[in-house]
Enzyme design. Sequence first.
Site, PDB file in Angstrom:
ATOM      1  N   CYS A   1       0.287   3.740   2.805  1.00  0.00           N
ATOM      2  CA  CYS A   1       0.743   3.124   4.058  1.00  0.00           C
ATOM      3  C   CYS A   1       2.245   3.309   4.230  1.00  0.00           C
ATOM      4  CB  CYS A   1       0.409   1.634   4.080  1.00  0.00           C
ATOM      5  SG  CYS A   1      -1.347   1.258   3.999  1.00  0.00           S
TER       6      CYS A   1
ATOM      7  N   CYS B   1       0.848  -1.206   0.000  1.00  0.00           N
ATOM      8  CA  CYS B   1       0.000   0.000   0.000  1.00  0.00           C
ATOM      9  C   CYS B   1       0.875   1.245   0.000  1.00  0.00           C
ATOM     10  CB  CYS B   1      -0.917  -0.029   1.214  1.00  0.00           C
ATOM     11  SG  CYS B   1      -1.861   1.489   1.471  1.00  0.00           S
TER      12      CYS B   1
END
Length: 273
Positions: A36, A33
């Site tokens: 992230c 991600c």
Amino acid sequence: MTVKAITDEAHFQSELAAAGGKLIVVDFTAAWCGPCRNISRLFDQLPAKYPKAVFLKVDVNSLFIFYRARTKIDRMQGADINGLEAKIQKHYVASLYESGEDYGHGMLDLNTFIQKNQCEYLNESNDNPIVNALSSSGGYLVYDCDEQLIISITFNQLVKISAIKFKAPPSHGPKKVRIFINQPSTIDFDMAESQVSVQDLVLGQKDLVSGSPIPLHFVKFQNVHNMQLFVKDNHSGDETTIIDHLAFIGSPIASTKMDDFQRVSGKKGESHC
């Protein structure tokens, strides 16, 4: 201080146990991600700014969970470092007030678990509401129409209570206190006088000055959702009763396991942040 990477359930539980009453912030992240990864670099810098908190990382998703005493107290999803710090600061300050004293055996100040908007005392004053007394630095509770008062405390989950703390002026602090638990509604003064209480306390002036924990019959306070305190009189005998600080020492019943958490949304390779 650094962010600790969690490897398995046993490691997770050991970190929760070791933290005691400290604030714990867990980053549930994922290597695939992009957002992230971006916030992860900023997250790694937070332990230096908040050394009294514990920061953990689990490779799952961009989901932040806040704990105290192995119990989830808040969560935040998304790669927003400003929003994350706002939540950290909120709970960090509270944890500094509440975890400064070691009560042993996993016990802590239960202030975090009090549902403050559901608490009251009969004939509450707008200038001196009950929330004043629920923080060690939040002012005080005063009732100047009668020495007797009834305080109703509601917890946001079931708790065990081992002790109670009153800090108050020795002349106007509570003297005799009757304790009731798990009442369907706030009791009135007639009920407080006539019903059988769970425990009665007689507070000395030294207890009020020191604010030391006063032990309760622990076996009788194992599943407490609400507690009602009937202050029968104060040490002066006049119509003004003052409480500077009221605290409950114990532990939440609920515990947390990593199995409680699911993938936030989507599958590997899908953007969700």
